[in-house]
Motif scaffolding. Structure first.
Motif, PDB file in Angstrom:
ATOM      1  N   GLY A 206     -49.065 -78.032  94.057  1.00  0.00           N
ATOM      2  CA  GLY A 206     -50.212 -78.670  93.413  1.00  0.00           C
ATOM      3  C   GLY A 206     -49.871 -79.901  92.611  1.00  0.00           C
ATOM      4  O   GLY A 206     -50.718 -80.427  91.884  1.00  0.00           O
ATOM      5  N   HIS A 207     -48.625 -80.395  92.728  1.00  0.00           N
ATOM      6  CA  HIS A 207     -48.243 -81.614  92.015  1.00  0.00           C
ATOM      7  C   HIS A 207     -48.738 -82.866  92.736  1.00  0.00           C
ATOM      8  O   HIS A 207     -48.859 -83.923  92.118  1.00  0.00           O
ATOM      9  CB  HIS A 207     -46.719 -81.680  91.858  1.00  0.00           C
ATOM     10  CG  HIS A 207     -46.168 -80.654  90.920  1.00  0.00           C
ATOM     11  ND1 HIS A 207     -45.297 -80.951  89.893  1.00  0.00           N
ATOM     12  CD2 HIS A 207     -46.367 -79.321  90.841  1.00  0.00           C
ATOM     13  CE1 HIS A 207     -44.985 -79.851  89.235  1.00  0.00           C
ATOM     14  NE2 HIS A 207     -45.616 -78.852  89.801  1.00  0.00           N
ATOM     15  N   LEU A 264     -66.494 -73.594  99.496  1.00  0.00           N
ATOM     16  CA  LEU A 264     -66.351 -73.392  98.056  1.00  0.00           C
ATOM     17  C   LEU A 264     -65.162 -72.485  97.746  1.00  0.00           C
ATOM     18  O   LEU A 264     -64.440 -72.702  96.760  1.00  0.00           O
ATOM     19  CB  LEU A 264     -67.640 -72.788  97.499  1.00  0.00           C
ATOM     20  CG  LEU A 264     -68.008 -73.156  96.058  1.00  0.00           C
ATOM     21  CD1 LEU A 264     -68.158 -74.661  95.899  1.00  0.00           C
ATOM     22  CD2 LEU A 264     -69.294 -72.462  95.642  1.00  0.00           C
ATOM     23  N   ALA A 265     -64.939 -71.480  98.591  1.00  0.00           N
ATOM     24  CA  ALA A 265     -63.787 -70.598  98.391  1.00  0.00           C
ATOM     25  C   ALA A 265     -62.479 -71.364  98.575  1.00  0.00           C
ATOM     26  O   ALA A 265     -61.522 -71.185  97.802  1.00  0.00           O
ATOM     27  CB  ALA A 265     -63.863 -69.422  99.364  1.00  0.00           C
ATOM     28  N   SER A 266     -62.421 -72.222  99.597  1.00  0.00           N
ATOM     29  CA  SER A 266     -61.234 -73.055  99.797  1.00  0.00           C
ATOM     30  C   SER A 266     -61.038 -74.002  98.623  1.00  0.00           C
ATOM     31  O   SER A 266     -59.911 -74.259  98.187  1.00  0.00           O
ATOM     32  CB  SER A 266     -61.364 -73.855 101.095  1.00  0.00           C
ATOM     33  OG  SER A 266     -61.457 -73.003 102.215  1.00  0.00           O
ATOM     34  N   LEU A 271     -58.343 -75.955  93.559  1.00  0.00           N
ATOM     35  CA  LEU A 271     -58.410 -76.251  92.126  1.00  0.00           C
ATOM     36  C   LEU A 271     -57.434 -75.398  91.337  1.00  0.00           C
ATOM     37  O   LEU A 271     -56.820 -75.861  90.365  1.00  0.00           O
ATOM     38  CB  LEU A 271     -59.836 -76.042  91.615  1.00  0.00           C
ATOM     39  CG  LEU A 271     -60.911 -76.976  92.187  1.00  0.00           C
ATOM     40  CD1 LEU A 271     -62.264 -76.686  91.550  1.00  0.00           C
ATOM     41  CD2 LEU A 271     -60.540 -78.443  91.987  1.00  0.00           C
ATOM     42  N   ALA A 272     -57.273 -74.134  91.745  1.00  0.00           N
ATOM     43  CA  ALA A 272     -56.315 -73.264  91.059  1.00  0.00           C
ATOM     44  C   ALA A 272     -54.898 -73.789  91.237  1.00  0.00           C
ATOM     45  O   ALA A 272     -54.103 -73.829  90.288  1.00  0.00           O
ATOM     46  CB  ALA A 272     -56.440 -71.836  91.591  1.00  0.00           C
ATOM     47  N   SER A 277     -58.723 -76.211  84.981  1.00  0.00           N
ATOM     48  CA  SER A 277     -59.263 -75.110  84.173  1.00  0.00           C
ATOM     49  C   SER A 277     -60.614 -75.441  83.549  1.00  0.00           C
ATOM     50  O   SER A 277     -61.201 -74.595  82.868  1.00  0.00           O
ATOM     51  CB  SER A 277     -58.269 -74.737  83.062  1.00  0.00           C
ATOM     52  OG  SER A 277     -58.034 -75.848  82.207  1.00  0.00           O
ATOM     53  N   CYS A 278     -61.128 -76.656  83.778  1.00  0.00           N
ATOM     54  CA  CYS A 278     -62.358 -77.073  83.104  1.00  0.00           C
ATOM     55  C   CYS A 278     -63.558 -77.091  84.053  1.00  0.00           C
ATOM     56  O   CYS A 278     -64.593 -77.674  83.732  1.00  0.00           O
ATOM     57  CB  CYS A 278     -62.175 -78.461  82.485  1.00  0.00           C
ATOM     58  SG  CYS A 278     -61.886 -79.765  83.714  1.00  0.00           S
ATOM     59  N   CYS A 279     -63.429 -76.451  85.210  1.00  0.00           N
ATOM     60  CA  CYS A 279     -64.462 -76.553  86.234  1.00  0.00           C
ATOM     61  C   CYS A 279     -65.187 -75.228  86.414  1.00  0.00           C
ATOM     62  O   CYS A 279     -64.574 -74.165  86.489  1.00  0.00           O
ATOM     63  CB  CYS A 279     -63.844 -76.983  87.564  1.00  0.00           C
ATOM     64  SG  CYS A 279     -65.056 -77.300  88.851  1.00  0.00           S
TER      65      CYS A 279
END
Length: 461
Positions: A206-207, A264-266, A271-272, A277-279
């Motif tokens: 995720g970088h 949305l699940a993908s 996002l994780a 963390s703000c969504c």
């Protein structure tokens, strides 16, 4: 191997009109969809050449159990691709028996057509166009790391860093293991076209976010300050949402809506992985969201990237280089929806700034929608002049359309895109209209930071 069987199944499905190439790839359940998609696209592009070589070599007559679509995939890999990946399994010895004959027939075909390169065997509509020359753009996810740490990581892997690019020609000229910093976006690294980083540990951790430069413009131009409340109205697959979160530094709130549960699940997984963390995700039609709902009373920023024809998408230009433009009926339906959703977004009472974007090349979905929404809005909004040095502007269809941005492989070395920034009129003084803030120029090269750097993960965790 599973890769070749999956590719053959997709090709058969496309031929039998069971769905689009991309849709069949994603429905295949093959783990590495990017690898499968690339293989199928290239095999299909050379389809006529492969058919001619296979027929001349008598491959299907000699190997009666070998099905035509699988044969096409295997011969592509042998003659035109990267060779058999992962060893080739049982197909490698089968093709080895015919390798000399297949290569001889390919050479004979070139002589017959008077060409020396494989690329020259293609029909005009199948040849690689500007879309194939678009570099690989990689956005550094500043929620987890920083550009100079990522640059150092790639340099340790043997890549050669060229510093900040000063022109599109420098980006176009990137080859091999050379990479550069984009000339506009300070967190965007640029690698040569066709660079595949899907298996890279920084991407898997995720970088890094693999995102076209044009797709990075909406969040950058919306520019919500940390602590803001933002709506991402049509959010999936989530790259722009993660970019918004990075700009907010995870401080504030993003309300992200999308109707497609699977997408949305993908997006939640993306996002994780990106550390967002703000969504707050909602499987909901944005048009059904009430502007008077107290949850959105502080929303001053909206990013609206609605469903569109996708006529500017690089994947479509590569998959179907000679595809017909969208029909008038489809454009009429899409633009009606886009106008409705843009008018709805402009009705949120605290809204100060909105970015409207599409990956479409069509005036009906872009300038026409923006013009009609501004004319029909009950509140005073206006287009903001942005990025004056951007070379590709909106079509001259109404006064102020030049404030919009367009993008294309030919003019900006990106996917096809459209962006308009709209602000509430009373927040703009005459001075600010003349000098709307744009992102600060990026120093060259990236300066070393004096504080201790964050560690960059070296494994996919």
């Amino acid at each position: 191997m599973a890769l070749y069987a999956a590719a053959a199944a997709v090709l058969a499905g496309v031929e039998n009109r069971q769905g689009s190439l991309k849709g069949l790839v994603y429905a295949s359940n093959f783990q590495n969809v990017k690898q499968l998609y690339a293989l199928v696209c290239e095999t299909q592009r050379y389809s006529a050449v492969l058919d001619a070589v296979i027929a001349s070599a008598g491959l299907l007559r000699a190997e009666k159990k070998l099905r035509p679509h699988l044969a096409k995939v295997l011969v592509f890999e042998l003659l035109l691709g990267k060779g058999f990946r992962g060893g080739g399994g049982r197909w490698k010895p089968l093709l080895a028996r015919h390798q000399a004959r297949l290569k001889a027939e390919l050479a004979r075909l070139k002589v017959h057509r008077g060409v020396s390169r494989n690329e020259d065997l293609l029909e005009v509509g199948s040849k690689l166009g500007p879309a194939s020359q678009v570099p690989r753009f990689v956005r550094v996810n500043t929620l987890k790391t920083c550009p100079d740490d990522v640059v150092d990581y790639f340099k340790r892997q043997g890549f050669s860093y060229q510093g900040r690019a000063s022109s599109l020609e420098e980006l176009r000229a990137l080859k091999g293991k050379h990479f550069a910093l984009d000339l506009l976006l300070p967190e965007l690294l640029v690698f040569p076209a066709q660079t595949d980083l899907h298996e890279h540990p920084l991407y898997q951790a995720g970088h890094l976010i693999l995102q076209d430069k044009a797709s990075c413009l909406p969040a950058m131009l919306l520019a919500p300050p940390p602590g803001s409340h933002v709506i991402d109205a049509c959010a999936a697959p989530g790259n722009k949402t993660s970019h918004l979160a990075a700009i907010l530094k995870n401080q504030g709130k993003i309300f992200a809506f999308d109707l497609d549960a699977k997408r949305l699940a993908s997006m939640a997984t993306l996002l994780a992985r990106a550390g967002v963390s703000c969504c707050e995700l909602a499987e909901e039609d944005f048009l059904a969201v009430s502007p008077s709902d107290t949850r959105y009373a502080q929303v001053q920023y909206i990013l609206l990237d609605p469903s569109c024809s996708g006529s500017g998408m690089l994947s479509r230009q590569l998959e179907e280089p000679a595809a017909e433009p969208p029909s008038k009926e489809r454009l009429c339906a899409l633009s009606a929806f886009q106008l409705r959703v843009l008018r709805h977004a402009l009705s949120f009472p605290a809204l100060q700034r909105l970015v409207y974007s599409t990956c479409s090349l069509c005036q009906e979905e872009n300038e026409d929608v923006v013009r009609d929404a501004l004319q029909q809005s009950l509140r005073p909004f206006r287009l903001v002049p942005i990025l004056p040095s951007w070379p590709h502007r909106g079509l001259d269809t109404f006064p102020g359309a030049e404030h919009c941005l367009r993008a294309s492989p030919e003019t900006t070395l990106t996917g096809g895109f459209f962006v308009a920034v709209i602000e509430r009129a009373e927040v703009l003084s005459s001075a600010s209209l003349a000098e709307v803030p744009t992102p600060a120029p990026v120093p060259s090269p990236v300066p070393k930071r004096k504080r201790r750097r964050k560690a960059v993960a070296s494994e996919g965790t």
